[in-house]
Design a protein around this motif. Sequence first.
Motif: not given
Length: 64
Positions: A22-26, A38-45
């Motif tokens: 639940s950590i804010l990524k962007t 939404l910038k710099n999004v890496k493949p993940n759930a």
Amino acid sequence: MTDSFANPIPGATVMLMGQQDSILKTFAVTDNMGNFVLKNVKPNAYLFKANSYRNQPYELLSNI
């Protein structure tokens, strides 16, 4: 982003959070046409959340 009548939702906050921690990524704020990036999004759930003062909060679990 649009509402149920296909009207743009300006000024909405859009957040992408890790599903497991639940950590804010962007995050982003929609423009006058409801668009956002939404910038710099890496493949993940992720947990995608959107909030606006005029509309109900929206949440979606997604794999990117």
